[in-house]
Write a protein that holds these residues in place. Sequence first.
Motif, PDB file in Angstrom:
ATOM      1  N   LEU A 219       6.770  -2.263  -5.745  1.00  0.00           N
ATOM      2  CA  LEU A 219       7.850  -1.508  -5.101  1.00  0.00           C
ATOM      3  C   LEU A 219       8.545  -2.316  -4.008  1.00  0.00           C
ATOM      4  O   LEU A 219       9.421  -1.806  -3.318  1.00  0.00           O
ATOM      5  CB  LEU A 219       7.285  -0.212  -4.508  1.00  0.00           C
ATOM      6  N   GLY A 220       8.113  -3.573  -3.822  1.00  0.00           N
ATOM      7  CA  GLY A 220       8.800  -4.455  -2.872  1.00  0.00           C
ATOM      8  C   GLY A 220       8.049  -4.773  -1.608  1.00  0.00           C
ATOM      9  O   GLY A 220       8.577  -5.464  -0.734  1.00  0.00           O
ATOM     10  N   ALA A 221       6.794  -4.292  -1.466  1.00  0.00           N
ATOM     11  CA  ALA A 221       6.010  -4.614  -0.275  1.00  0.00           C
ATOM     12  C   ALA A 221       5.410  -6.005  -0.397  1.00  0.00           C
ATOM     13  O   ALA A 221       5.238  -6.543  -1.492  1.00  0.00           O
ATOM     14  CB  ALA A 221       4.899  -3.585  -0.079  1.00  0.00           C
ATOM     15  N   GLU A 222       5.060  -6.587   0.756  1.00  0.00           N
ATOM     16  CA  GLU A 222       4.386  -7.878   0.789  1.00  0.00           C
ATOM     17  C   GLU A 222       2.972  -7.691   1.334  1.00  0.00           C
ATOM     18  O   GLU A 222       2.769  -7.019   2.347  1.00  0.00           O
ATOM     19  CB  GLU A 222       5.147  -8.869   1.675  1.00  0.00           C
ATOM     20  N   LEU A 223       2.004  -8.307   0.659  1.00  0.00           N
ATOM     21  CA  LEU A 223       0.618  -8.223   1.086  1.00  0.00           C
ATOM     22  C   LEU A 223       0.377  -9.199   2.229  1.00  0.00           C
ATOM     23  O   LEU A 223       0.656 -10.384   2.117  1.00  0.00           O
ATOM     24  CB  LEU A 223      -0.305  -8.548  -0.087  1.00  0.00           C
ATOM     25  N   SER A 224      -0.153  -8.698   3.340  1.00  0.00           N
ATOM     26  CA  SER A 224      -0.450  -9.540   4.497  1.00  0.00           C
ATOM     27  C   SER A 224      -1.909  -9.941   4.558  1.00  0.00           C
ATOM     28  O   SER A 224      -2.247 -11.052   4.960  1.00  0.00           O
ATOM     29  CB  SER A 224      -0.079  -8.803   5.793  1.00  0.00           C
ATOM     30  N   PHE A 225      -2.804  -9.005   4.159  1.00  0.00           N
ATOM     31  CA  PHE A 225      -4.236  -9.261   4.265  1.00  0.00           C
ATOM     32  C   PHE A 225      -4.989  -8.358   3.302  1.00  0.00           C
ATOM     33  O   PHE A 225      -4.674  -7.186   3.173  1.00  0.00           O
ATOM     34  CB  PHE A 225      -4.713  -9.002   5.697  1.00  0.00           C
ATOM     35  N   GLY A 226      -6.017  -8.927   2.641  1.00  0.00           N
ATOM     36  CA  GLY A 226      -6.874  -8.151   1.767  1.00  0.00           C
ATOM     37  C   GLY A 226      -6.412  -8.177   0.319  1.00  0.00           C
ATOM     38  O   GLY A 226      -5.593  -9.006  -0.038  1.00  0.00           O
ATOM     39  N   THR A 239       3.306  -5.208   4.455  1.00  0.00           N
ATOM     40  CA  THR A 239       4.599  -4.985   5.100  1.00  0.00           C
ATOM     41  C   THR A 239       5.501  -4.335   4.066  1.00  0.00           C
ATOM     42  O   THR A 239       5.651  -4.851   2.951  1.00  0.00           O
ATOM     43  CB  THR A 239       5.225  -6.307   5.576  1.00  0.00           C
ATOM     44  N   ASP A 240       6.064  -3.181   4.397  1.00  0.00           N
ATOM     45  CA  ASP A 240       6.882  -2.468   3.411  1.00  0.00           C
ATOM     46  C   ASP A 240       8.236  -3.160   3.240  1.00  0.00           C
ATOM     47  O   ASP A 240       8.544  -4.127   3.949  1.00  0.00           O
ATOM     48  CB  ASP A 240       6.999  -0.984   3.774  1.00  0.00           C
ATOM     49  N   PRO A 241       9.058  -2.733   2.297  1.00  0.00           N
ATOM     50  CA  PRO A 241      10.324  -3.433   2.029  1.00  0.00           C
ATOM     51  C   PRO A 241      11.281  -3.504   3.220  1.00  0.00           C
ATOM     52  O   PRO A 241      12.189  -4.336   3.230  1.00  0.00           O
ATOM     53  CB  PRO A 241      10.934  -2.624   0.876  1.00  0.00           C
ATOM     54  N   GLN A 242      11.088  -2.649   4.226  1.00  0.00           N
ATOM     55  CA  GLN A 242      11.959  -2.683   5.401  1.00  0.00           C
ATOM     56  C   GLN A 242      11.294  -3.353   6.607  1.00  0.00           C
ATOM     57  O   GLN A 242      11.836  -3.331   7.710  1.00  0.00           O
ATOM     58  CB  GLN A 242      12.410  -1.265   5.753  1.00  0.00           C
ATOM     59  N   GLY A 243      10.111  -3.941   6.394  1.00  0.00           N
ATOM     60  CA  GLY A 243       9.469  -4.709   7.449  1.00  0.00           C
ATOM     61  C   GLY A 243       8.449  -3.973   8.283  1.00  0.00           C
ATOM     62  O   GLY A 243       7.916  -4.543   9.245  1.00  0.00           O
ATOM     63  N   ALA A 244       8.141  -2.728   7.952  1.00  0.00           N
ATOM     64  CA  ALA A 244       7.146  -1.963   8.707  1.00  0.00           C
ATOM     65  C   ALA A 244       5.743  -2.285   8.209  1.00  0.00           C
ATOM     66  O   ALA A 244       5.487  -2.301   7.004  1.00  0.00           O
ATOM     67  CB  ALA A 244       7.412  -0.464   8.581  1.00  0.00           C
ATOM     68  N   VAL A 245       4.827  -2.529   9.148  1.00  0.00           N
ATOM     69  CA  VAL A 245       3.431  -2.827   8.817  1.00  0.00           C
ATOM     70  C   VAL A 245       2.670  -1.523   8.629  1.00  0.00           C
ATOM     71  O   VAL A 245       2.835  -0.570   9.393  1.00  0.00           O
ATOM     72  CB  VAL A 245       2.783  -3.669   9.937  1.00  0.00           C
ATOM     73  N   PHE A 246       1.805  -1.501   7.605  1.00  0.00           N
ATOM     74  CA  PHE A 246       0.921  -0.352   7.392  1.00  0.00           C
ATOM     75  C   PHE A 246      -0.282  -0.845   6.604  1.00  0.00           C
ATOM     76  O   PHE A 246      -0.305  -1.972   6.101  1.00  0.00           O
ATOM     77  CB  PHE A 246       1.632   0.777   6.642  1.00  0.00           C
ATOM     78  N   SER A 247      -1.311  -0.013   6.504  1.00  0.00           N
ATOM     79  CA  SER A 247      -2.498  -0.391   5.740  1.00  0.00           C
ATOM     80  C   SER A 247      -2.892   0.719   4.779  1.00  0.00           C
ATOM     81  O   SER A 247      -2.573   1.897   4.987  1.00  0.00           O
ATOM     82  CB  SER A 247      -3.666  -0.701   6.684  1.00  0.00           C
ATOM     83  N   LEU A 248      -3.594   0.321   3.730  1.00  0.00           N
ATOM     84  CA  LEU A 248      -4.144   1.238   2.735  1.00  0.00           C
ATOM     85  C   LEU A 248      -5.661   1.169   2.826  1.00  0.00           C
ATOM     86  O   LEU A 248      -6.236   0.096   3.046  1.00  0.00           O
ATOM     87  CB  LEU A 248      -3.677   0.840   1.336  1.00  0.00           C
ATOM     88  N   PHE A 249      -6.327   2.305   2.633  1.00  0.00           N
ATOM     89  CA  PHE A 249      -7.768   2.369   2.858  1.00  0.00           C
ATOM     90  C   PHE A 249      -8.431   3.280   1.841  1.00  0.00           C
ATOM     91  O   PHE A 249      -8.033   4.436   1.676  1.00  0.00           O
ATOM     92  CB  PHE A 249      -8.034   2.898   4.274  1.00  0.00           C
ATOM     93  N   ASP A 250      -9.445   2.733   1.160  1.00  0.00           N
ATOM     94  CA  ASP A 250     -10.261   3.507   0.226  1.00  0.00           C
ATOM     95  C   ASP A 250     -11.659   3.638   0.828  1.00  0.00           C
ATOM     96  O   ASP A 250     -12.431   2.678   0.824  1.00  0.00           O
ATOM     97  CB  ASP A 250     -10.325   2.785  -1.126  1.00  0.00           C
ATOM     98  N   PRO A 251     -12.003   4.801   1.377  1.00  0.00           N
ATOM     99  CA  PRO A 251     -13.295   4.960   2.059  1.00  0.00           C
ATOM    100  C   PRO A 251     -14.479   5.054   1.106  1.00  0.00           C
ATOM    101  O   PRO A 251     -15.625   5.023   1.551  1.00  0.00           O
ATOM    102  CB  PRO A 251     -13.114   6.266   2.837  1.00  0.00           C
ATOM    103  N   THR A 252     -14.229   5.167  -0.199  1.00  0.00           N
ATOM    104  CA  THR A 252     -15.331   5.348  -1.155  1.00  0.00           C
ATOM    105  C   THR A 252     -15.919   4.025  -1.631  1.00  0.00           C
ATOM    106  O   THR A 252     -17.002   4.007  -2.215  1.00  0.00           O
ATOM    107  CB  THR A 252     -14.855   6.148  -2.381  1.00  0.00           C
TER     108      THR A 252
END
Length: 265
Positions: A219-226, A239-252
Amino acid sequence: MAAQTEGSPCWADGTFGDLEGAKRFYGELLGWTFGASMPEYGEYTQAHVDGKAVAALSPPAPGQDAPNAWCLYLASPDAAATAAKIRANGGEVLVEPMQVGDFGTMVLATDPGGTAFGVWQSGSHKGFEAQTVPGAYTWAEVWTREAEKADHFFAAVFGYGVKHLDDDAVDFSLYDLGADPVLGRMKMGAEFPPQVPAHMNVYFAVADCDAAVEKAKSLGAELSFGPMTIPFGRFATLTDPQGAVFSLFDPTTTEGEMPKVTQAP
């Protein structure tokens, strides 16, 4: 829903120059549906998972050159008193306590190291209606180059207990409110380019971190770590397509032993 304990993460919203683009990206990635935009509040638009409010998106205010970024709000019973504590402990209040209709009162601020965050004194809007389920908020960390200042500041303003991870490879603290941690703090080292500012890294839960990362990239995001697996779960920062940093987390998906922590003096 009752108001949350002071200092608890209670809401997250993102500011995006392309609101429709942000809705497409996060809607497809996290399965969000969206309520009607509220023109009286700058087109503020709530996102839902299974009909429960989990976050919001909005464009910057007219004439405001705000970066595309996520903001985490911490609960307060008295936004004006919290603003005073922010100033008294070296932070900066960017937006003075502001009543938002009958929804509540907000403050925008930065800690002494420049990490931006919000304060929310709830009215009719109590905050997250769902957490930790796929698509919803699950965790956040203060990413800063001023680690000791951050630990002192957030403890003084919100009453957190501070515990340090016993790990020579990383400078990391956990902030708690007497039981489980509610927030993390990561010291940004030389691996972070100077142009990456201090920020609040917001994590959203997913059922499968690797699959979610691939979808985000498509969808246009760039992977920074992991993706990386730790005792708490499997996560990745993007980093999403507009430059905002966020993270995804699977607790299982977990791996390794829980780290030892030391109570801060």
